[in-house]
Design a protein around this motif. Structure first.
Motif, mmCIF file in Angstrom:
data_model
loop_
_atom_site.group_PDB
_atom_site.id
_atom_site.type_symbol
_atom_site.label_atom_id
_atom_site.label_comp_id
_atom_site.label_asym_id
_atom_site.label_seq_id
_atom_site.Cartn_x
_atom_site.Cartn_y
_atom_site.Cartn_z
ATOM 1 N N LEU A 170 0.799 -1.217 0.000
ATOM 2 C CA LEU A 170 0.000 0.000 0.000
ATOM 3 C C LEU A 170 0.837 1.274 0.000
ATOM 4 O O LEU A 170 0.401 2.304 -0.499
ATOM 5 C CB LEU A 170 -0.951 0.006 1.210
ATOM 6 N N VAL A 171 2.033 1.216 0.600
ATOM 7 C CA VAL A 171 2.767 2.479 0.719
ATOM 8 C C VAL A 171 4.000 2.562 -0.176
ATOM 9 O O VAL A 171 4.669 3.590 -0.183
ATOM 10 C CB VAL A 171 3.208 2.753 2.179
ATOM 11 N N SER A 172 4.267 1.490 -0.933
ATOM 12 C CA SER A 172 5.524 1.498 -1.678
ATOM 13 C C SER A 172 5.574 2.640 -2.683
ATOM 14 O O SER A 172 6.649 3.110 -3.049
ATOM 15 C CB SER A 172 5.735 0.159 -2.377
ATOM 16 N N ASN A 206 6.086 5.414 -9.375
ATOM 17 C CA ASN A 206 5.125 5.539 -10.471
ATOM 18 C C ASN A 206 4.400 4.202 -10.660
ATOM 19 O O ASN A 206 4.720 3.412 -11.538
ATOM 20 C CB ASN A 206 5.846 5.967 -11.756
ATOM 21 N N GLN A 207 3.445 3.953 -9.776
ATOM 22 C CA GLN A 207 2.688 2.711 -9.851
ATOM 23 C C GLN A 207 1.217 3.035 -10.031
ATOM 24 O O GLN A 207 0.724 4.008 -9.483
ATOM 25 C CB GLN A 207 2.826 1.923 -8.549
ATOM 26 N N PRO A 208 0.509 2.197 -10.764
ATOM 27 C CA PRO A 208 -0.956 2.374 -10.816
ATOM 28 C C PRO A 208 -1.566 1.939 -9.485
ATOM 29 O O PRO A 208 -0.877 1.393 -8.639
ATOM 30 C CB PRO A 208 -1.393 1.426 -11.937
ATOM 31 N N PRO A 245 -3.343 6.592 -6.611
ATOM 32 C CA PRO A 245 -2.780 5.377 -6.039
ATOM 33 C C PRO A 245 -2.282 5.653 -4.621
ATOM 34 O O PRO A 245 -1.919 6.793 -4.345
ATOM 35 C CB PRO A 245 -1.613 5.047 -6.965
ATOM 36 N N PRO A 246 -2.222 4.672 -3.745
ATOM 37 C CA PRO A 246 -2.434 3.239 -4.009
ATOM 38 C C PRO A 246 -3.905 2.810 -4.133
ATOM 39 O O PRO A 246 -4.163 1.781 -4.724
ATOM 40 C CB PRO A 246 -1.814 2.582 -2.782
#
Lengths: 705, 352
Positions: free
Chosen positions: A78-80, A98-100, A556-557
Motif C-alpha cells: 500500500l505504501v511502496s 510511479n505505480q498504478p 494510487p495506491p
C-alpha cells in the motif's frame, strides 16, 4: 494454509487496477520481472510458506516474527508508491513512485497477508490461540487503519504542505489561523464572527435547547399519565428517518420571505416579510427540532433505568416531590443529560444541510468546508485546515464524553428485585413539562404538516391549489413499448441510494457488532485503544470524512473516487460505532457464562457466535442494521463530496433542487423518502426480530476474582 | 495404578499485577469428588476456570489424564462444567441444550438427540425435552445443566457453586442427587463452593484455599478435627480460638494453662500458640475445680441444641449444649470444662 492458497491465486490476477505499459500484469510475472514493488511481497510469502508447511513450527517468537513480516508485506503493497498519492503516468517506466492503483491481485494479496499475519498472531498465543478472534481483530484494525486513520493522516498532510513561498509554518498559519476562522469582530462592530465561534456557539445553543426539550418530553412520557403519550412517542421518532435539512426546508416554507406564516403576519398585522429566518436563529431552530429526538432517546433511557424504589425511599425520608426530583432524580439522570448535550453538540457541528439552506451569511465550519471545496474560492488545503479544526473540536468533545461519562452512570447501583412505581411529579413541574412538550409537539406537527402540504401545493406561498405535479416530475412511471419506463427525474438517484445503502447497512452492522464482540468478550493487549479507535469515527463529522476521502482515494495506491465502493466504505466507517455501541449494550445483557458454557461444551468461537450469541443478539442486529440503513440514506454531509454523476445520492439531489428554489419537487421527494424509510424500518424490524426470547437468567456467575 | 485424572503442578495465574492463584499443586484421583472451599476472593473460582481452560495459567502445568493441556483452549479439553447461573441457552429447548456439546463435536444430529434424551431420562427429566429453559423450575434447570455436562462423558466434571441459586430446602436434596450420581457413574468431580457444610456433605476430599494458596486439604473429618490453622478451624464450622503461651510443665512436658486449666502439648515451651476449641467440646459442669468460670451473655434455643455465648476471663466463648431440654437463662454463672483430647494447639501464624 488457506491464505497461502489465496495468495497463490492472487498471484496470477492482474496486480494493478490498470495494466501498466510495457510490463507484465500479474503479480507473479511482475516479481519474476524484478519489480521492486512486488518482489519483497513474494519474498515474505515464500518465507511464510516455509514456516506454514513446517506445520506452524518455530516457537512463539518465530510466529511473532512471521506476523510482523506479513503485516509489513501488506503495508508495503500500500505504501511502496509513497503516501503523496501521485497519479500513475503510463508514459513513464513502472517504478516504485510511479505505480498504478492497487488491483485485484494486489488487493487479494493484502488480504492474504493479513490473514497469514492473524494466523501467526494466534499461533504466537494471542487471544489464547484463537484464530477466529485474531482474524477478526486484524480485519477490524485493517479497516480502521485504512479507512479512518489513513484519511485523517491525509488531512494532516494537506494542512501542513508548504505554501507558495515554501514555508510550512506560513502554510499552517494561513490554513488554521485566518480571520474568517477565529475573527471576533461580531462582538465589536456587528461584523462577522469566525467560523469556529459560530460552530461552537451554535452547537452549545442547540445542545442546551435540545437537551431541555428532550428532558421535558422524557418526563412527560415516563412520569405523567397525560393522554397522547403514545402518539407523541411515535412523533419523536419521525425526525430520525428524516434527512436533517428537511426541517430547515419546512422552516423556509413557514417563515421564509414567501412563507405561509410570514404572509399571514403581513396580511393580518402588516408585518413586512423579511429574511429573518436565514441566519443563526434559523439554523438553531432547525437543528433543535431535528436533534431533540436524539436527546430524548438518551434521556428517556436513563430515566427509565432510575429505580423507582430510590425515589420511594426519598419520600419515606420525608422529602417532598419537588425536593425528591431535585435531589434524587435529577442527579441520577445527570450523566444522561450530559450525554445528550454532547451528542447533540457533535451532531450540530457535523450538520451541513441546515447551515447550507438556512445559514445565509452565517457560516459554520461544516458549511465553510463545503464552500472551500465547491465554491468559487476552492482550496483543498484551506478546506483541510477547517476540517482539522472541526475534527479537533469534535474529538475533544467526544473524548470528554468518553472519559468524563465513563463510570459516571449511577443507574446500576441498586440491588436486584426493585419493585415500586414512579412517584408523581410536583404539580408545578408537571405543568412545565407538559407546556414544553406541547410547544415542541406543535412545532413538529406543524413542520411535518407543512412538508406534506407543501408537496401537494402548486407553488407554495402563491398558489396553494392541489397538484401531483411534484410527485410526477420526480417519480413518474409510464408504460412504454418495452414495459415500464421509470421516466421521473428522481428514479435514478433513488435506485442508487437504495441499493448502496442496502449493501452498506448489513456490512456496517456486522462489523460494528463483531467489534463490540471483541471489546466485550475478548481479552487482548491494547483493548482500550482499540475500543477508542473503533468509536472515534463517530466523532468525525461527515464533511470531514468526505473531505478526507477526497484527499485519500483519488490517486494510487487506492483509487476508488467516483465509484460506489467509496460511498459504501464511507458509510461503514462512519456508522460502525453505532453498531459497536448497540452491540456493547446488548452484550452487557447476556450472561458471559453462556459463551463459556458453549466453549466448555467444545464449541469453537465461530459456533458460539453463530448458535448462541447471534440468536440472542437479534434485537441489536435489527437496531444496528436499521440505523445504518437510515443514516446512510438520510445523510448529506458524508456523501456530498463523494457522489459522482454515475452514483448520485437522494439527498444531494434534493439539496440541488433547493438551491434552484424548486421547493415543491424537493419536498415531494423528501416525503417519498420519509414514507419509504418508515415502511422499510417497520419491515426490517419485523423480519429481524421475529423471534424474541425470554431470558432465563441474566444473573452473572461468581466472576473471576 | 493409572495417572491421576487431573494434576495441578505449581500453577499460578495473575491478572496484571494481581496474583489470583499463587502456584498451587494438587491432584484429583479418578472417581473422586473434591471440593475447593474458601471465602470469596480466595482463588477457588479462578482455579476451576483454569481447569476448564477459561483462564490460561501464567505459570505451571495442568495435566488432564496425564497429558499437558496448559495451553489448550476450553473447547479442546476433555472437561465439562456446570455453571453457577447454569448458563442454559435461553433460545434453545431442553434437548437442544443437552445435545449442543455433542453437535459441537460433530456427532450426528439424530444420535446427539438420542443421547441427550437418554441423559435427560437419567436425571429424571424425561418429557421436558421440548420446553424452553424459561418454562421449567430452577431445580429442573439445574438438572438440565448437569445433563448437558454429563452427556459429554468428560474426564473431569466441574461444578461452580451449582446450588447457590436454589432455596435452602432444595439445596440439600440436589446436593444428595449430585453425590449419588457421582458415585453411581464413578465420575471425577471438582466442585467449588463457599459453603462448608455443602463441601463436607458431598466431598471425598476438601481443599481449603486462602488468598490464592492451598491452606489445607484432606477428608472433611480430618479438616474438622485436625485443622492446621485457625483459619481452617474457623472456616470448617465454628471454633473458639484462644491465644496462649506454652510453658514448661513440672514433668518436662510443655503445656498451656487456660484460666488454671492445664492442656498438654508437644510444642516447645515459650511459644505463642492458638488453642482451638470446638463449641460442642466445651461442657458445662457443676464442679468448680479445673474449670473456667463464665457468665452467659446470650442464649439461643435452636431445637436440637442450645447455643450460648459466654463471657469468660479468656474472652467470649461459643458453647453448644446438645440434647438439652431447657435453655439456661442469660446472666447465669456457669463453669466450663474442656476435654483435653479435643483441644488443638498449634503455633500462631505470624500474619494472623
Amino acid at each position: 494454509m488457506f491464505w497461502l492458497v489465496v495468495a497463490a491465486a492472487a498471484s496470477v490476477l492482474p496486480w494493478y487496477a490498470v495494466a501498466p505499459a510495457n510490463a507484465a500484469s500479474s503479480g507473479l510475472l511482475l516479481a519474476l520481472g524484478g519489480s521492486v514493488a512486488v518482489l519483497p511481497v513474494y519474498a515474505v510469502l515464500l518465507a511464510l510458506a516455509g514456516i506454514g508447511v513446517g506445520g506452524g513450527g518455530g516457537g512463539r517468537a518465530a510466529q511473532r516474527l512471521a506476523a510482523l513480516a506479513s503485516f509489513a508485506g501488506a503495508v508495503w503493497i500500500l505504501v511502496s508508491s509513497g503516501l503523496q498519492g501521485t497519479p500513475y503516468d503510463p508514459a513513464l517506466a513502472l517504478t516504485l513512485s510511479n505505480q498504478p492503483a492497487v488491483g485485484w491481485g494486489a488487493g487479494l494479496t493484502v488480504v492474504a497477508l493479513l490473514g497469514l499475519g492473524a494466523t501467526a498472531l494466534a499461533r504466537a498465543g494471542m487471544m489464547d490461540g484463537d484464530r477466529f478472534g485474531a482474524h477478526l481483530l486484524v480485519l477490524v484494525c485493517a479497516i480502521l487503519a485504512l479507512f479512518v486513520l489513513f484519511p485523517l493522516a491525509q488531512i494532516l498532510e494537506a494542512v501542513s504542505r508548504p505554501d507558495e513561498t515554501g514555508s510550512v509554518l506560513a502554510g499552517l498559519a494561513g490554513r488554521l489561523g485566518g480571520r474568517e476562522i477565529w475573527g471576533l469582530t461580531c462582538l465589536v462592530d456587528g461584523g462577522r464572527c469566525g467560523m469556529v465561534w459560530n460552530s461552537v456557539g451554535l452547537g452549545t445553543a442547540v445542545g442546551l435547547s435540545a437537551t431541555l426539550l428532550g428532558l421535558g418530553a422524557s418526563l412527560f412520557i415516563v412520569r405523567t399519565n397525560a393522554p397522547m403519550r403514545g402518539p407523541l412517542r411515535l412523533v419523536t421518532l419521525l425526525p430520525l428517518v428524516t434527512p436533517p435539512f428537511v426541517v430547515g426546508l419546512a422552516l423556509i416554507l413557514l417563515f421564509g420571505r414567501s412563507g405561509s406564516v410570514t404572509l399571514f403576519m403581513y396580511d393580518v398585522f402588516d408585518i413586512r416579510p423579511s429574511r429573518w429566518i436565514y441566519g443563526p436563529q434559523g439554523v438553531w431552530l432547525a437543528q433543535t427540532l431535528g436533534l431533540t429526538p436524539l436527546a430524548f432517546m438518551v434521556i428517556h433511557a436513563t430515566l427509565v433505568s432510575v429505580s423507582p424504589s430510590v425515589e420511594e425511599a426519598a419520600q419515606t425520608l420525608r422529602a417532598g416531590r419537588w425536593y425528591t426530583f431535585r435531589t434524587v432524580t435529577l442527579p441520577l439522570i445527570r450523566p444522561g443529560l450530559a450525554n445528550a448535550f454532547l451528542l447533540c453538540f457533535i451532531e450540530s457541528l457535523a450538520d451541513l444541510g441546515n447551515p447550507l439552506i438556512l445559514g445565509g451569511g452565517f457560516r459554520v465550519l461544516a458549511s465553510g468546508i463545503y464552500f472551500k471545496i465547491v465554491g468559487a474560492q476552492a482550496d483543498l488545503g484551506e478546506a483541510a485546515g477547517l476540517g482539522l479544526i472541526l475534527l479537533a473540536i469534535s474529538l475533544t468533545v467526544f473524548l470528554l464524553q468518553t472519559v468524563w461519562l465513563r463510570g459516571a452512570s449511577f443507574v446500576t447501583v441498586t440491588g436486584k428485585g426493585d419493585g415500586g412505581k414512579f412517584g408523581e411529579l410536583a404539580p408545578s413541574l408537571k405543568l412545565l413539562v407538559g407546556g414544553v412538550t406541547l410547544i415542541w409537539g406543535v412545532l413538529i406537527v406543524t413542520v411535518y404538516g407543512t412538508v406534506i402540504a407543501g408537496s401537494f401545493a402548486q407553488i407554495w406561498g402563491r398558489d396553494y391549489s392541489f397538484t401531483l405535479t411534484h410527485y410526477l416530475d420526480a417519480f413518474d412511471v409510464i408504460s412504454g413499448p418495452h414495459g415500464l419506463v421509470w421516466s421521473g427525474g428522481a428514479w435514478n438517484f433513488f435506485f442508487t441510494t437504495m441499493w448502496i445503502a442496502a449493501v452498506a447497512a448489513p456490512l456496517t452492522a456486522a462489523l460494528g457488532l463483531l467489534t463490540a464482540y471483541l471489546i466485550a468478550r475478548r481479552r487482548f493487549v491494547g483493548r482500550g485503544v482499540f475500543e477508542f479507535a473503533a468509536m472515534m469515527s463517530f466523532a468525525m463529522p461527515g464533511t470531514v470524512i468526505g473531505l478526507a476521502y477526497v484527499l485519500s482515494f483519488n490517486a494510487p495506491p487506492i483509487e476508488i473516487t467516483g465509484t460506489a465502493v467509496i460511498l459504501i466504505v464511507a458509510f461503514i466507517s462512519r456508522n460502525m460505532p453505532i453498531g459497536v455501541r448497540v452491540g456493547l449494550a446488548q452484550f452487557s445483557q447476556i450472561d458471559p457464562s453462556l459463551d463459556e458454557a458453549s466453549t466448555t461444551l467444545g464449541a469453537r468461537p465461530g459456533m458460539t457466535l453463530r448458535r448462541v450469541l447471534y440468536p440472542l443478539m437479534k434485537p441489536a442486529v435489527a437496531t444496528a442494521v436499521i440505523y445504518a440503513f437510515v443514516s446512510s440514506v438520510t445523510t448529506l454531509s458524508q456523501v456530498i463530496f463523494l457522489v459522482s454523476p454515475r452514483y448520485d445520492w437522494a439527498t444531494t439531489y434534493i439539496i440541488g433542487l433547493v438551491e434552484n428554489t424548486n421547493y415543491g419537487r424537493a419536498i415531494a421527494y423528501s416525503v417519498v423518502l420519509i414514507v419509504l424509510l418508515i415502511v422499510i424500518v417497520a419491515l426490517l424490524q419485523l423480519i429481524l426480530t421475529r423471534t424474541e426470547f425470554r431470558r432465563v437468567n441474566t444473573k452473572s456467575t461468581g466472576e473471576t476474582q | 495404578m493409572s495417572d491421576p485424572a487431573l494434576v495441578f503442578d505449581s500453577v499460578g495465574k495473575s491478572f496484571g499485577s494481581y496474583e489470583a492463584v499463587k502456584g498451587i499443586s494438587f491432584a484429583l484421583e479418578r472417581h473422586e469428588l473434591v471440593s475447593l472451599l474458601g471465602p470469596s476472593g480466595c482463588g477457588k473460582t479462578t482455579t476451576l476456570r483454569l481447569v476448564a481452560g477459561l483462564e490460561m495459567p501464567t505459570r505451571g502445568r495442568i495435566l488432564l489424564d496425564g497429558a499437558d493441556v496448559s495451553t489448550l483452549s476450553a473447547s479442546q479439553r476433555d472437561i465439562a462444567m456446570v455453571f453457577q447461573s447454569y448458563a442454559l441457552f435461553p433460545h434453545m429447548n431442553v434437548v437442544d441444550n443437552v445435545a449442543y456439546g455433542l453437535i459441537a463435536q460433530r456427532t450426528g444430529k439424530r444420535e446427539a438427540h438420542e443421547r441427550a434424551r437418554a441423559q435427560l431420562e437419567l436425571v429424571g427429566l424425561a418429557g421436558y425435552e421440548k420446553r424452553l429453559p424459561s418454562e421449567i423450575s430452577g431445580g429442573q434447570q439445574q438438572r438440565v445443566a448437569v445433563a448437558r455436562a454429563l452427556v459429554l462423558e468428560p474426564a473431569v466434571l466441574l461444578f461452580d457453586e451449582p446450588l447457590s441459586n436454589l432455596d435452602a430446602k432444595l439445596r440439600r436434596q440436589v446436593r444428595e442427587d449430585i453425590r449419588d450420581l457421582q458415585q453411581r457413574l464413578g465420575l471425577t468431580v471438582l466442585y467449588v463452593t463457599h459453603d462448608q457444610s455443602e463441601a463436607m456433605a458431598i466431598s471425598d476430599r476438601v481443599i481449603i484455599m486462602k488468598a490464592g494458596r492451598i491452606e489445607q486439604s484432606g477428608p472433611p473429618s480430618s479438616l474438622y478435627n485436625e485443622p492446621a490453622s485457625a483459619f481452617v478451624a474457623d472456616f470448617m464450622g465454628d471454633a473458639n480460638v484462644i491465644e496462649a503461651t506454652t510453658i514448661a510443665g513440672p514433668d518436662g512436658q510443655s503445656r498451656v494453662v487456660l484460666d488454671g486449666l492445664p492442656l498438654g502439648t508437644e510444642l516447645p515451651a515459650g511459644m505463642t500458640v492458638d488453642v482451638m476449641l470446638r463449641p460442642e467440646h466445651l461442657r458445662i459442669t457443676d464442679a468448680a475445680r479445673e474449670a473456667i468460670g463464665g457468665t452467659i451473655r446470650r442464649a439461643s434455643y435452636l431445637g436440637a441444641q442450645c447455643e450460648y455465648r459466654v463471657e469468660t476471663s479468656l474472652g467470649p466463648l461459643l458453647l453448644i449444649e446438645q440434647g438439652a431440654q431447657r435453655l439456661r437463662s442469660e446472666g447465669e454463672s456457669i463453669a466450663i470444662t474442656i476435654d483435653p483430647h479435643h483441644a488443638r494447639i498449634i503455633e500462631r501464624e505470624r500474619d494472623g
